[in-house]
Write an enzyme that holds these catalytic residues in place. Structure first.
Site, PDB file in Angstrom:
ATOM      1  N   ILE A  82       0.827  -1.205   0.000  1.00 56.16           N
ATOM      2  CA  ILE A  82       0.000   0.000   0.000  1.00 56.16           C
ATOM      3  C   ILE A  82       0.863   1.258   0.000  1.00 56.16           C
ATOM      4  O   ILE A  82       1.656   1.482   0.920  1.00 56.16           O
ATOM      5  CB  ILE A  82      -0.937   0.022   1.220  1.00 56.16           C
ATOM      6  CG1 ILE A  82      -1.683  -1.321   1.362  1.00 56.16           C
ATOM      7  CG2 ILE A  82      -1.911   1.190   1.108  1.00 56.16           C
ATOM      8  CD1 ILE A  82      -2.499  -1.727   0.162  1.00 56.16           C
ATOM      9  N   LYS A  83       0.702   2.062  -1.037  1.00 60.46           N
ATOM     10  CA  LYS A  83       1.416   3.342  -1.095  1.00 60.46           C
ATOM     11  C   LYS A  83       0.652   4.382  -0.282  1.00 60.46           C
ATOM     12  O   LYS A  83      -0.539   4.603  -0.493  1.00 60.46           O
ATOM     13  CB  LYS A  83       1.566   3.822  -2.544  1.00 60.46           C
ATOM     14  CG  LYS A  83       2.676   3.124  -3.298  1.00 60.46           C
ATOM     15  CD  LYS A  83       2.811   3.655  -4.713  1.00 60.46           C
ATOM     16  CE  LYS A  83       3.712   4.861  -4.765  1.00 60.46           C
ATOM     17  NZ  LYS A  83       3.976   5.277  -6.169  1.00 60.46           N
TER      18      LYS A  83
END
Length: 214
Positions: A82-83
């Site tokens: 997850i960015k």
């Protein structure tokens, strides 16, 4: 050092995957929007092509929204990372997600202090933007060196993804600076193969071979 592809274009990823040397993919909302497709649909197609970390970015900017989106995305596939943007709420979200065992990539990092905060929060990856720093008259490669030194001093496990790579020289420079990963556009990947003397050498070998056959 590992090479990731920085793209959401499936054809580019297929071509890159055929090399057998691409270890992951990074995407962002701009790259997804360029493809005109649903985020989850694109991400699921990417994970079927590359067996490695696939970064998908949250859209929310508030803590609760980021955590909620991250939980949804992480359930799609174990390789999804997850960015999270480098903000106050972003770091809070990274700390929470890290405690849940969800892999994170802190993006839009432009200083060593930001990278330090990301590591303290337990980020899996941190993404300093080399090219964008260069654009503003700063030294993006030096930032990689600074982060590497800090991480080694304190034995942080967070990996450095050199992002915003503009040309093959950037790849060489960040490799020398100690980046764990360079995430490159497909165009830069193809440029890394090219050198005029390689082409000249191949042409000469072929010409000599043809001359011998006569």
């Amino acid at each position: 050092m590992e090479i990731f592809l920085d793209t959401a274009n499936i054809e580019e990823i297929k071509k890159g995957a055929s090399l057998g040397i691409i270890s992951g993919v990074t995407t962002n909302p701009s790259l997804i929007a360029r493809e005109g497709r649903d985020l989850k649909e694109v991400v699921m197609e990417i994970v079927s092509l590359i067996d490695g970390p696939i970064s998908a970015e949250v859209i929310s900017l508030d803590y609760e929204g980021m955590v909620r989106e991250a939980e949804e995305l992480s359930k799609l596939h174990p390789n999804i990372t997850i960015k999270i943007p480098m903000t106050w709420d972003g770091i809070r979200a990274v700390k929470t997600l890290s405690s849940m065992g969800i892999k994170t990539n802190v993006t839009l990092v432009f200083s060593a202090n930001q990278a330090l905060l990301a590591a303290l929060a337990g980020a899996t990856f941190v993404s300093p933007f080399v090219g964008r720093l260069d654009d503003t008259g700063h030294d993006g490669v030096y930032l990689i060196e600074e982060i590497k030194t800090i991480y080694e001093n304190y034995n942080f496990k967070t990996k450095i993804i050199a992002a915003s790579i503009r040309h093959p020289l950037h790849v060489t420079q960040v490799a020398k600076a100690g980046a764990d990963i360079a995430t490159v556009p497909f165009k830069v990947l193809t440029q890394m193969f090219a050198h005029p003397q390689t082409k000249e050498g191949i042409e000469k070998f072929l010409a000599d071979w043809q001359a011998m056959k006569r």
